[in-house]
Design an enzyme around this catalytic site. Sequence first.
Site, PDB file in Angstrom:
ATOM      1  N   CYS A 279     -13.172   3.830   1.571  1.00 46.20           N
ATOM      2  CA  CYS A 279     -14.267   2.868   1.716  1.00 46.20           C
ATOM      3  C   CYS A 279     -15.568   3.351   1.081  1.00 46.20           C
ATOM      4  CB  CYS A 279     -14.503   2.517   3.178  1.00 46.20           C
ATOM      5  SG  CYS A 279     -13.181   2.961   4.274  1.00 46.20           S
ATOM      6  N   ARG A 308      -6.136  14.461   4.690  1.00 50.14           N
ATOM      7  CA  ARG A 308      -6.759  14.857   5.958  1.00 50.14           C
ATOM      8  C   ARG A 308      -6.202  16.198   6.404  1.00 50.14           C
ATOM      9  NH1 ARG A 308      -7.014   8.878   8.869  1.00 50.14           N
ATOM     10  NH2 ARG A 308      -8.120   7.941   7.108  1.00 50.14           N
ATOM     11  N   GLN A 326      -2.757   5.148   0.876  1.00 48.88           N
ATOM     12  CA  GLN A 326      -3.112   3.911   1.570  1.00 48.88           C
ATOM     13  C   GLN A 326      -3.002   2.749   0.589  1.00 48.88           C
ATOM     14  OE1 GLN A 326      -7.088   4.591   3.116  1.00 48.88           O
ATOM     15  NE2 GLN A 326      -6.244   4.886   5.160  1.00 48.88           N
ATOM     16  N   ASP A 328      -4.897   0.248   0.198  1.00 47.53           N
ATOM     17  CA  ASP A 328      -6.195  -0.102   0.742  1.00 47.53           C
ATOM     18  C   ASP A 328      -6.834  -1.284   0.020  1.00 47.53           C
ATOM     19  OD1 ASP A 328      -8.069   0.304   2.636  1.00 47.53           O
ATOM     20  OD2 ASP A 328      -8.862   2.174   1.822  1.00 47.53           O
ATOM     21  N   HIS A 330     -10.816  -3.518   0.162  1.00 50.62           N
ATOM     22  CA  HIS A 330     -12.087  -3.813   0.810  1.00 50.62           C
ATOM     23  C   HIS A 330     -12.676  -5.082   0.231  1.00 50.62           C
ATOM     24  CE1 HIS A 330     -11.705   0.569   1.611  1.00 50.62           C
ATOM     25  NE2 HIS A 330     -12.029   0.135   2.814  1.00 50.62           N
ATOM     26  N   LYS A 413     -12.040  -6.144  15.332  1.00 53.12           N
ATOM     27  CA  LYS A 413     -10.903  -6.157  14.410  1.00 53.12           C
ATOM     28  C   LYS A 413      -9.703  -6.893  14.994  1.00 53.12           C
ATOM     29  CE  LYS A 413      -9.862  -1.491  15.954  1.00 53.12           C
ATOM     30  NZ  LYS A 413      -9.038  -0.336  15.751  1.00 53.12           N
ATOM     31  N   HIS A 459     -12.226  -4.154   5.917  1.00 54.82           N
ATOM     32  CA  HIS A 459     -11.180  -3.189   5.554  1.00 54.82           C
ATOM     33  C   HIS A 459      -9.837  -3.869   5.801  1.00 54.82           C
ATOM     34  CE1 HIS A 459     -14.121   0.207   6.021  1.00 54.82           C
ATOM     35  NE2 HIS A 459     -14.601  -0.576   6.971  1.00 54.82           N
TER      36      HIS A 459
HETATM   37 ZN    ZN Z   1     -11.797   1.107   4.592  1.00 57.75          ZN
END
Ligand code: ZN
Length: 584
Positions: A279, A308, A326, A328, A330, A413, A459
């Site tokens: 992000c 991580r 991910q 991902d 946005h 969320k 997200h």
């Molecule tokens: Zn995010």
Amino acid sequence: MSSSLEQIRHSFAHLLAAAIGEMYPGAKNTIGPAIDNGFYYDFEFPLGPDGKPQAPSDKDFLKIEKTMRKLLPHWKGFEKISVSADEAHARFRGNPYKLELIEEIIKKGEEVTLYKSGDFVDLCRGGHAEVKDMRQDAFKIERIAGAYWRGDEKNKMLTRIYGLAFASKEELDAYVTMITEAKKRDHKILGPALDLFTFSDLVGAGLPLWTPKGTIVRNLLDEFVWSLRSMRGYERVEIPHITKKDLYVTSGHWEKYQNDLFKIKTREGHEFAMKPMNCPHHTQIYARKQWSYKDLPQRYANTTTCYRDEQTGELSGLSRVRAFAQDDAHVFCRMSDVKSEFLKIWDIIHEFYPVFGFSLKVRFSRRDPAAPEKYLGGAERWDKAESVLREILDEKKATAIDGIGEAAFYGPKLDFMAQDSLGREWQVATIQLDMNMPERFDLTCVNDKGEKERIVMIHAAIMGSIERFLSLAIEHYAGAFPLWLSPVQVKVVPVRETNLAHASEVGALFAAAGLRADTDVSDTGFGKKVREAKDMKIPYTVIIGDKDMEKGVVTLKSRDKGKIGEMKAEDALAMLAKESAEKR
Ligand SMILES: [Zn+2]
Ligand SMILES: [Zn+2]
């Protein structure tokens, strides 16, 4: 009124402690809570002549259960006894764990309560079942593990005995069957067996390496998600995997997730970090220019690896890793766009998961109105945001689990739970509204009045991470992927040497049509070739023998339906191509 499962499970923990007390007189019992599916109790066992605790092993489980069954009929209930501090101390003299707990209760100014059942007395604050609900045939000792007192590695290592407990024998049996089946499907075993991924000691724990076959599956999943996104106006972006510290200082991650970050010091002495999420990078793609409201929403999709620094002991197969990709995305938009953007993501999720046969449940994770200090941004913004999410649930006629207090500190969320073929539930996709990051990075658009307006960010990972999704999918399918997702879709097997040339031609024909076909050219016997195709869970096998060649046909076999029959190679091809395209 019947007892709750939690009460039943906690009560069995007492029964376990009573049995251990009888069987191992020197054992000191510590704490014994109810947990998912059962209970545990932690004990300190006296040391034997070899310096090791004389604790039970798996061979003793039946004996422990037997003692529990012997004691249970003598239990009439849980009798509460309030005692003074002195009485409590006297009773648990010699058990430093209980004494520590008693001290804490006294310090809090609470009443010290004991519970007596049969001849067994334990320090406890209550919450027990009626003894009639503790069924002789609905519990089982499950396993033993080491556990530090209070979970702190500076403390003494205790022996934790786990048990299963349910309201009935049927429920216990169903659970045991499910667990047995789950073990057979364990992705940590099946994944390498199907040659999908591997680990290397040189690369390190928690860092999966993807084989050619595994990479095919990953790309297929990613392409599927991308196909659902691209038709909804998403654009692909790409980012480096490291960043200056400054990005995370601004986003707040440097402070909050210090310990989870892999940090890098450059030769010039600058601090960098591997990205634990995407992000903050994506905000800087948005921030490259001043947008007009007419340009919004900006929707960035990016399948990319995050890192991580998980503790080694926490790592597990693909479920808990140090590097994961991910899928991902946005969305940068105005508050007024949130509803339509959430709906788009909702639709993607509902097109994606059912293809795999996962059924979905949704949880509306909203703020706890009693604790406004926990959340960022004013009540008005939250009310607006939550009402938008509620509208979506209404519009979709979805019965959502009310996740009060489950919101992120930066916004509400929608969390999705998928149920797999074993009936297990997993948290999968989430759609999160973020009112924090745009604030921290000062992200705006120019609105229709010509003023700068604060935007919001959404997200929207669909799989979450490909690693985690694949760990679920491997177990869900027991490794037998549907045709569209199989790394090898069809294996062409010649019966004899003399059929090999023709088999290769047929294999090439399938491959030219875009199917992932593999012709077995090895020297091994026919039977072994067929068995290998079966072990690798390949959906279709095309067999070519002398008779097939004479007749100008192939013999098609399905992994799931058995022998399909003789047909022209072109017809088999058309059939498979259709099934694959339909993602059935
Ligand atoms: Zn995010
Ligand atoms: Zn209790």
